[in-house]
Motif scaffolding. Structure first.
Motif, PDB file in Angstrom:
ATOM      1  N   VAL A  71      -7.535  -7.029   3.274  1.00 51.55           N
ATOM      2  CA  VAL A  71      -6.199  -7.099   2.704  1.00 51.55           C
ATOM      3  C   VAL A  71      -5.474  -6.588   3.661  1.00 51.55           C
ATOM      4  O   VAL A  71      -6.500  -5.365   5.007  1.00 51.55           O
ATOM      5  CB  VAL A  71      -5.737  -6.558   1.356  1.00 51.55           C
ATOM      6  N   ASP A  72      -4.474  -6.271   4.080  1.00 53.47           N
ATOM      7  CA  ASP A  72      -3.530  -5.228   4.490  1.00 53.47           C
ATOM      8  C   ASP A  72      -3.630  -3.335   4.292  1.00 53.47           C
ATOM      9  O   ASP A  72      -2.725  -3.652   2.997  1.00 53.47           O
ATOM     10  CB  ASP A  72      -2.105  -5.495   4.741  1.00 53.47           C
ATOM     11  N   LYS A  73      -4.213  -3.281   4.595  1.00 57.23           N
ATOM     12  CA  LYS A  73      -4.802  -1.676   3.316  1.00 57.23           C
ATOM     13  C   LYS A  73      -3.202  -0.535   3.640  1.00 57.23           C
ATOM     14  O   LYS A  73      -2.865  -0.088   2.292  1.00 57.23           O
ATOM     15  CB  LYS A  73      -5.500  -0.836   3.753  1.00 57.23           C
ATOM     16  N   ASP A  74      -3.070  -0.966   4.836  1.00 54.12           N
ATOM     17  CA  ASP A  74      -1.542   0.033   4.822  1.00 54.12           C
ATOM     18  C   ASP A  74      -1.052  -0.384   4.233  1.00 54.12           C
ATOM     19  O   ASP A  74       0.288   0.229   2.963  1.00 54.12           O
ATOM     20  CB  ASP A  74      -0.895  -0.238   5.826  1.00 54.12           C
ATOM     21  N   TRP A  75      -0.602  -1.768   3.782  1.00 54.11           N
ATOM     22  CA  TRP A  75       0.616  -2.163   2.880  1.00 54.11           C
ATOM     23  C   TRP A  75       0.566  -2.400   1.439  1.00 54.11           C
ATOM     24  O   TRP A  75       0.593  -1.497   0.764  1.00 54.11           O
ATOM     25  CB  TRP A  75       0.705  -4.189   3.249  1.00 54.11           C
ATOM     26  N   VAL A  76      -0.873  -2.334   0.678  1.00 52.26           N
ATOM     27  CA  VAL A  76      -1.308  -1.371  -0.676  1.00 52.26           C
ATOM     28  C   VAL A  76      -1.365  -0.314  -0.400  1.00 52.26           C
ATOM     29  O   VAL A  76      -0.962   0.375  -1.909  1.00 52.26           O
ATOM     30  CB  VAL A  76      -3.239  -1.883  -0.669  1.00 52.26           C
ATOM     31  N   LYS A  77      -1.710   0.509   0.769  1.00 51.60           N
ATOM     32  CA  LYS A  77      -1.223   2.026   0.074  1.00 51.60           C
ATOM     33  C   LYS A  77       0.312   2.598   0.210  1.00 51.60           C
ATOM     34  O   LYS A  77       1.127   3.180  -0.768  1.00 51.60           O
ATOM     35  CB  LYS A  77      -1.640   2.960   1.406  1.00 51.60           C
ATOM     36  N   ARG A  78       0.902   1.411   0.988  1.00 51.71           N
ATOM     37  CA  ARG A  78       2.326   1.711   0.534  1.00 51.71           C
ATOM     38  C   ARG A  78       3.348   1.509  -0.693  1.00 51.71           C
ATOM     39  O   ARG A  78       3.653   1.434  -1.847  1.00 51.71           O
ATOM     40  CB  ARG A  78       3.628   0.703   1.325  1.00 51.71           C
ATOM     41  N   GLU A  79       2.233  -0.173  -1.338  1.00 53.92           N
ATOM     42  CA  GLU A  79       2.055   0.163  -2.894  1.00 53.92           C
ATOM     43  C   GLU A  79       1.873   0.734  -3.782  1.00 53.92           C
ATOM     44  O   GLU A  79       2.545   1.227  -4.583  1.00 53.92           O
ATOM     45  CB  GLU A  79       1.693  -1.377  -2.629  1.00 53.92           C
ATOM     46  N   MET A  80       1.700   1.520  -3.313  1.00 55.27           N
ATOM     47  CA  MET A  80       0.831   2.275  -4.586  1.00 55.27           C
ATOM     48  C   MET A  80       2.268   3.700  -4.199  1.00 55.27           C
ATOM     49  O   MET A  80       2.087   4.232  -5.272  1.00 55.27           O
ATOM     50  CB  MET A  80      -0.444   3.231  -4.271  1.00 55.27           C
ATOM     51  N   GLU A  81       2.739   3.922  -2.786  1.00 54.24           N
ATOM     52  CA  GLU A  81       3.629   4.778  -2.985  1.00 54.24           C
ATOM     53  C   GLU A  81       4.864   4.626  -3.950  1.00 54.24           C
ATOM     54  O   GLU A  81       5.924   5.369  -4.209  1.00 54.24           O
ATOM     55  CB  GLU A  81       4.047   4.758  -1.286  1.00 54.24           C
ATOM     56  N   MET A  82       4.880   3.288  -3.406  1.00 53.92           N
ATOM     57  CA  MET A  82       6.426   2.920  -4.319  1.00 53.92           C
ATOM     58  C   MET A  82       5.999   2.259  -6.537  1.00 53.92           C
ATOM     59  O   MET A  82       7.059   3.108  -6.205  1.00 53.92           O
ATOM     60  CB  MET A  82       6.668   0.840  -3.883  1.00 53.92           C
ATOM     61  N   CYS A  83       5.040   2.414  -6.108  1.00 57.65           N
ATOM     62  CA  CYS A  83       5.547   2.647  -7.401  1.00 57.65           C
ATOM     63  C   CYS A  83       5.288   4.432  -8.164  1.00 57.65           C
ATOM     64  O   CYS A  83       6.202   4.506  -9.216  1.00 57.65           O
ATOM     65  CB  CYS A  83       2.871   2.402  -7.921  1.00 57.65           C
ATOM     66  N   GLU A  84       4.582   5.007  -6.961  1.00 61.92           N
ATOM     67  CA  GLU A  84       4.877   6.211  -7.536  1.00 61.92           C
ATOM     68  C   GLU A  84       6.349   7.003  -7.724  1.00 61.92           C
ATOM     69  O   GLU A  84       6.919   7.191  -8.706  1.00 61.92           O
ATOM     70  CB  GLU A  84       4.263   7.654  -6.301  1.00 61.92           C
ATOM     71  N   ASN A  85       6.929   6.227  -6.571  1.00 60.60           N
ATOM     72  CA  ASN A  85       9.110   6.589  -6.293  1.00 60.60           C
ATOM     73  C   ASN A  85       9.080   5.973  -7.892  1.00 60.60           C
ATOM     74  O   ASN A  85       9.923   6.409  -8.227  1.00 60.60           O
ATOM     75  CB  ASN A  85       9.197   5.946  -5.602  1.00 60.60           C
ATOM     76  N   GLY A  86       8.638   5.495  -8.125  1.00 59.24           N
ATOM     77  CA  GLY A  86       8.988   3.988  -9.639  1.00 59.24           C
ATOM     78  C   GLY A  86       9.266   4.873 -10.511  1.00 59.24           C
ATOM     79  O   GLY A  86       9.903   5.362 -11.707  1.00 59.24           O
ATOM     80  N   LYS A  87       8.313   5.863 -10.178  1.00 57.63           N
ATOM     81  CA  LYS A  87       7.578   6.755 -11.828  1.00 57.63           C
ATOM     82  C   LYS A  87       8.977   7.678 -11.790  1.00 57.63           C
ATOM     83  O   LYS A  87       9.109   8.354 -12.777  1.00 57.63           O
ATOM     84  CB  LYS A  87       6.098   7.252 -11.648  1.00 57.63           C
ATOM     85  N   MET A  88       9.091   8.127 -11.049  1.00 54.51           N
ATOM     86  CA  MET A  88      10.039   8.945 -10.198  1.00 54.51           C
ATOM     87  C   MET A  88      11.240   8.579 -10.985  1.00 54.51           C
ATOM     88  O   MET A  88      12.050   9.357 -11.359  1.00 54.51           O
ATOM     89  CB  MET A  88      10.250   9.915  -9.244  1.00 54.51           C
ATOM     90  N   LEU A  89      12.458   7.764  -9.863  1.00 54.23           N
ATOM     91  CA  LEU A  89      13.149   7.867 -10.375  1.00 54.23           C
ATOM     92  C   LEU A  89      13.078   6.748 -12.224  1.00 54.23           C
ATOM     93  O   LEU A  89      14.706   6.303 -12.025  1.00 54.23           O
ATOM     94  CB  LEU A  89      13.513   5.566  -9.660  1.00 54.23           C
ATOM     95  N   MET A  90      12.656   6.605 -12.527  1.00 53.03           N
ATOM     96  CA  MET A  90      12.549   6.372 -13.433  1.00 53.03           C
ATOM     97  C   MET A  90      13.562   8.093 -14.605  1.00 53.03           C
ATOM     98  O   MET A  90      13.201   7.821 -15.817  1.00 53.03           O
ATOM     99  CB  MET A  90      11.673   5.255 -14.144  1.00 53.03           C
ATOM    100  N   THR A  91      12.520   8.293 -14.446  1.00 51.92           N
ATOM    101  CA  THR A  91      12.722   9.842 -14.854  1.00 51.92           C
ATOM    102  C   THR A  91      14.562  10.013 -14.530  1.00 51.92           C
ATOM    103  O   THR A  91      14.911  11.216 -15.352  1.00 51.92           O
ATOM    104  CB  THR A  91      11.819  10.762 -14.576  1.00 51.92           C
TER     105      THR A  91
END
Length: 580
Positions: free
Chosen positions: A178-198
């Motif tokens: 897999v594209d490891k850099d993109w998977v790491k970016r997916e994880m970053e976006m999940c963290e962003n989502g947790k913050m934005l939902m607050t």
């Protein structure tokens, strides 16, 4: 009837007519990695925009470019029809066909896998893939990238912690690669989502209703500044074609409501092409298009909207259309600057936003990249300018996106001639799906966007308020009007005089009550002055006015304060009371 062409329209078409004489070189598809020997259908890595054809999954929409390779299916057995539909990118029809496979059928497990992929690749509610992916998740060796797909589905359902845990598993066991850099970016976006939902933004979503939305997908909504017309793209009329092929439709405002939309016709639309509206000029008389049909792959066009008629479009010239792909565009209110997205070489990465200026000789300048304040190593697309030209709205997979494209807003700093202060529009305007752009009304109170309908209960557990957005959904993606509660609405002054129908009885002790028809809620009470003149200030909506006065029968009447293009700031309403 609209006035004749404005100065803005005249300026624009002077430039377009000049450049129509100098067509760009033929498109050369961007280089890609060598395709595997099997029939690869989505490749991670480089970011070429797709050549649009109807039967090869290698031409999936650009939002899937970073995903792991998905294999085309060899049709056969009881799933033959469903497999063929899947290969033809008719994902909703494929899902319906896979659902008919019985649990006792030997092909049931395979059908469940491709049913889940159909949901994930389709335009609608992708969280419906979750139970089928969970059913197969214990067999990663048999179903490649099952953990990645399930992580994506959890993210769509706003179950970010579960998604992060699965993305970690993908990184720990990257087989197949897999594209490891993109998977790491997916994880970053999940963290962003947790913050934005607050930090939830106070908005309300109004589905545009069954006149506009269908069981298919409606996308790319654009309005005139006064909301007098709506133009959008839909795959409702492309029966037998892949789901990513669209035609363009238009709806006009009739007494504050949207009329039934009409296909804009063969001057713009074609049988096997993908036609999308991608921008509207501030004067409402110029439309921008992106065409993918025949030899026109990823080019921008412009055409006039004059006296309620859409006229033929002209292809923009070589300063705008390049050997790369151009997706969307916006025109400044003065008509002197064109903003657009392109994946031409020399950008920050993927698709970037550019601008081109009108030169003294009447031609467009060479395109200038908007720089790292706006563009990131990921994709930026779908620019839209506020009616004063001081705010730029755009979609990005970078910055602090919570998943795929999010919509961002930047403000223009005239002192340094650059866009600054990029800010995420927030949740729930953005979610974990691709929020591919937004169109904001002239007042800033309203915006129009497209959202998938009917999230599963999994999404509602993490986001109970999403019911507000998805109630009355009609299809894969619906058009919504977003109401920003923090922005004051347009207000209409309703005024008039109360008098006796007989002329003999004196009116005293009069009380006016206003209730909202939709929910019977009291809006307010008003007392007329000593001359029995009254003034009521109301936002657009439907109301009931009750007038009570000693010696007179109660007066009751419904009144509509029209919105959108039918809005007027003053309404005269004189009231006659009948003696008892």
């Amino acid at each position: 009837m609209r006035p004749s062409f404005t100065l803005l329209t005249a300026l624009l078409f002077l430039q377009f007519s000049v450049f129509a004489q100098t067509p760009p070189k033929a498109k050369v598809p961007p280089k890609t990695n060598p395709a595997p020997k099997t029939k690869a259908v989505v490749a991670a890595g480089p970011r070429p925009a797709p050549q649009v054809r109807t039967i090869q999954l290698s031409n999936l929409p650009t939002r899937f470019r970073e995903w792991p390779v998905i294999q085309e299916i060899t049709p056969g057995g009881s799933t033959k029809l469903a497999d063929e539909l899947f290969n033809q990118q008719k994902f909703r029809e494929a899902a319906d066909a896979y659902l008919k496979i019985s649990e006792t059928d030997p092909a049931y497990e395979k059908a469940s896998y491709h049913l889940a992929l159909s949901y994930l690749l389709g335009s609608g509610d992708r969280t419906r893939s979750i139970p089928f992916l969970e059913f197969l998740a214990s067999q990663p060796e048999k179903y490649p990238h099952i953990n990645y797909y399930l992580a994506k589905a959890y993210a769509y359902a706003l179950r970010f912690d579960e998604a992060i845990n699965l993305f970690k598993k993908v990184l720990e066991h990257p087989e197949p690669p897999v594209d490891k850099d993109w998977v790491k970016r997916e994880m970053e976006m999940c963290e962003n989502g947790k913050m934005l939902m607050t930090q939830k933004v106070s908005v309300m979503f109004e589905n545009l209703g069954s006149k506009i939305n269908t069981e298919h997908s409606e996308i790319n909504p654009y309005i005139s500044s006064d909301e007098s017309f709506l133009v959008f793209s839909s795959n409702r009329g492309t029966a037998g074609a892949a789901e990513h092929l669209h035609d363009i439709y238009m709806s006009l405002v009739d007494l504050g409501n949207w009329s039934a939309p009409q296909n804009v016709g063969e001057e713009i639309n074609s049988a096997q092409g993908d036609e999308r509206v991608v921008g509207v000029a501030a004067d409402g008389q110029t439309l921008l298009y992106s065409f993918n049909k025949g030899e026109e792959q990823g080019n921008l066009f412009v055409g006039p909207y004059f006296q309620r008629q859409i006229l033929p479009a002209f292809k923009l010239g070589s300063s705008i259309n390049s050997n790369g792909y151009e997706h969307a565009a916006a025109i400044s209110p003065d008509g002197k600057t064109l903003y657009f997205s392109s994946n031409r070489p020399g950008g920050q990465g993927g698709f970037d936003l550019y601008r081109s200026l009108i030169l003294p000789n009447g031609e467009w300048s060479e395109a200038m990249n908007l720089g790292p304040e706006i563009n990131t190593p990921y994709d930026e697309d779908f620019p839209f300018l506020s009616m004063d030209g001081k705010e730029l709205y755009f979609a990005s997979k970078g910055h602090n996106s919570m998943g795929g494209y999010d919509v961002f807003r930047a403000t223009f700093d005239e002192g340094i001639d650059r866009w600054q202060e990029v800010k995420n529009m927030g949740y729930p305007v953005n979610n974990a799906y691709d929020n591919e752009g937004i169109c904001v009304s002239g007042t800033g109170k309203y915006a129009y966007a497209s959202y998938p309908c009917n999230p599963s209960p999994d999404a509602l557990k993490s986001n109970p308020s999403s019911r507000e957005m998805v109630n009355a959904g009609y299809g894969d993606k619906d058009l919504y009007r977003i109401v920003f509660r923090a922005v004051d609405a347009e207000l209409c002054v309703l005024r008039g005089q109360i008098s006796s129908a007989s002329g003999a009885n004196k009116i005293v002790k009069t009380n006016i009550t206003i209730t909202r028809l939709a929910d019977k809620q009291l809006v307010g009470t008003v007392l007329p002055n000593d001359r029995n003149n009254y003034v009521i200030i109301l936002p657009p909506g439907e109301y009931n006015i009750t007038v009570q006065s000693e010696g007179f029968k109660d007066f009751n009447e419904a009144i509509a304060i029209l919105g959108k293009g039918s809005f007027v700031p003053f309404v005269e309403k004189n009231i006659l009371l009948s003696p008892r």
